[in-house]
Design a protein around this motif. Structure first.
Motif, short mmCIF file in Angstrom:
data_model
loop_
_atom_site.label_atom_id
_atom_site.label_comp_id
_atom_site.label_asym_id
_atom_site.label_seq_id
_atom_site.Cartn_x
_atom_site.Cartn_y
_atom_site.Cartn_z
N ARG A 43 39.77 43.41 44.24
CA ARG A 43 38.69 42.25 44.92
C ARG A 43 39.34 40.76 44.35
O ARG A 43 39.55 40.93 43.46
CB ARG A 43 37.38 42.74 44.17
N ARG A 44 38.92 40.29 45.19
CA ARG A 44 39.35 39.24 44.88
C ARG A 44 38.74 38.21 43.77
O ARG A 44 37.96 38.64 43.33
CB ARG A 44 38.77 38.17 45.62
N MET A 58 44.10 40.57 42.41
CA MET A 58 42.64 41.27 42.15
C MET A 58 41.68 41.95 40.59
O MET A 58 43.03 41.78 40.60
CB MET A 58 42.86 42.42 43.24
N ASP A 59 40.86 41.70 41.13
CA ASP A 59 40.55 42.79 39.53
C ASP A 59 40.23 44.11 40.71
O ASP A 59 39.18 44.03 41.40
CB ASP A 59 39.28 42.09 39.23
N GLY A 108 44.60 40.93 51.60
CA GLY A 108 43.72 40.03 52.52
C GLY A 108 43.78 39.44 51.52
O GLY A 108 43.73 39.12 50.94
N ARG A 109 42.85 38.41 52.05
CA ARG A 109 42.25 37.23 51.35
C ARG A 109 41.08 37.58 49.91
O ARG A 109 40.94 36.89 48.94
CB ARG A 109 41.60 35.95 52.16
N ALA A 110 40.25 38.66 50.61
CA ALA A 110 39.26 39.32 49.74
C ALA A 110 39.18 40.00 49.45
O ALA A 110 38.80 40.35 47.92
CB ALA A 110 37.65 38.74 50.18
N VAL A 111 39.94 41.29 49.46
CA VAL A 111 40.22 43.03 49.99
C VAL A 111 41.62 43.02 49.71
O VAL A 111 42.21 42.81 50.68
CB VAL A 111 39.32 43.45 50.52
#
Length: 178
Positions: free
Chosen positions: A174-175, A120-121, A149-152
């Motif tokens: 964030r992804r 993640m960034d 999670g997938r995005a966060v």
């Protein structure tokens, strides 16, 4: 090594007898807002000046990671970053600089997430400085993944020195976009 041009603006929101609050924005060269920040701080009485640490060493060659330059290390499969006692990281008061603590917090959080396969960034860092971090011993930043999670993803990081928690942070990632 030069990067893209950025510009920042800051505004003082309020000042009281014991502290103040300000806000900041960072934009890229096209004017796109890329970061915001809020700083709430307390004024502190100055302790006796820190001893003179002598001349600083030369900056490292390009490509040398700052953590390597100061003698730091990553342990426990990336969930812990250890920042050694080092005069290079002192602020004007003779304690570990808050920016160094913020960077170590982010490194620990990112490494912990990568260890779980969640590259993640960093999207957000909320950090609380509870007490000054002395320069006399190592400071350890330990990250615990709260949710990936997938995005966060969210991690909590505690910075301890001399057996005492000095800083705590929540880091949100964030992804990475392709």
């Amino acid at each position: 090594m030069a990067g893209p041009a950025l510009w920042a603006e800051s505004r003082l929101l309020a000042v009281t007898a014991d502290g103040g609050i300000s806000t900041a924005r960072v934009h890229d060269a096209a004017g796109t807002l890329i970061a915001t920040g809020t700083l709430w701080g307390n004024f502190v009485d100055l302790p006796a000046p820190a001893p003179d640490c002598g001349a600083l060493p030369e900056f490292p060659e390009p490509g040398v990671a700052p953590l390597d330059w100061i003698g730091g290390r990553v342990e426990d499969a990336g969930t812990r970053v250890v920042v050694p006692a080092n005069p290079l990281i002192a602020n004007k008061l003779g304690f570990v600089h808050g920016g160094v603590q913020a960077c170590a917090t982010d490194l620990a959080a990112s490494a912990a997430l990568s260890g779980q396969g969640a590259d993640m960034d960093t999207a957000s860092v909320r950090i609380n400085y509870f007490r000054p971090v002395p320069l006399g011993c190592d400071t350890t930043f330990t990250a615990d993944v709260v949710r990936a999670g997938r995005a966060v993803a969210t991690t909590r990081v505690a910075g301890t020195s001399g057996g005492r928690v000095c800083v705590e942070a929540t880091v949100t990632g964030r992804r990475r976009l392709p």
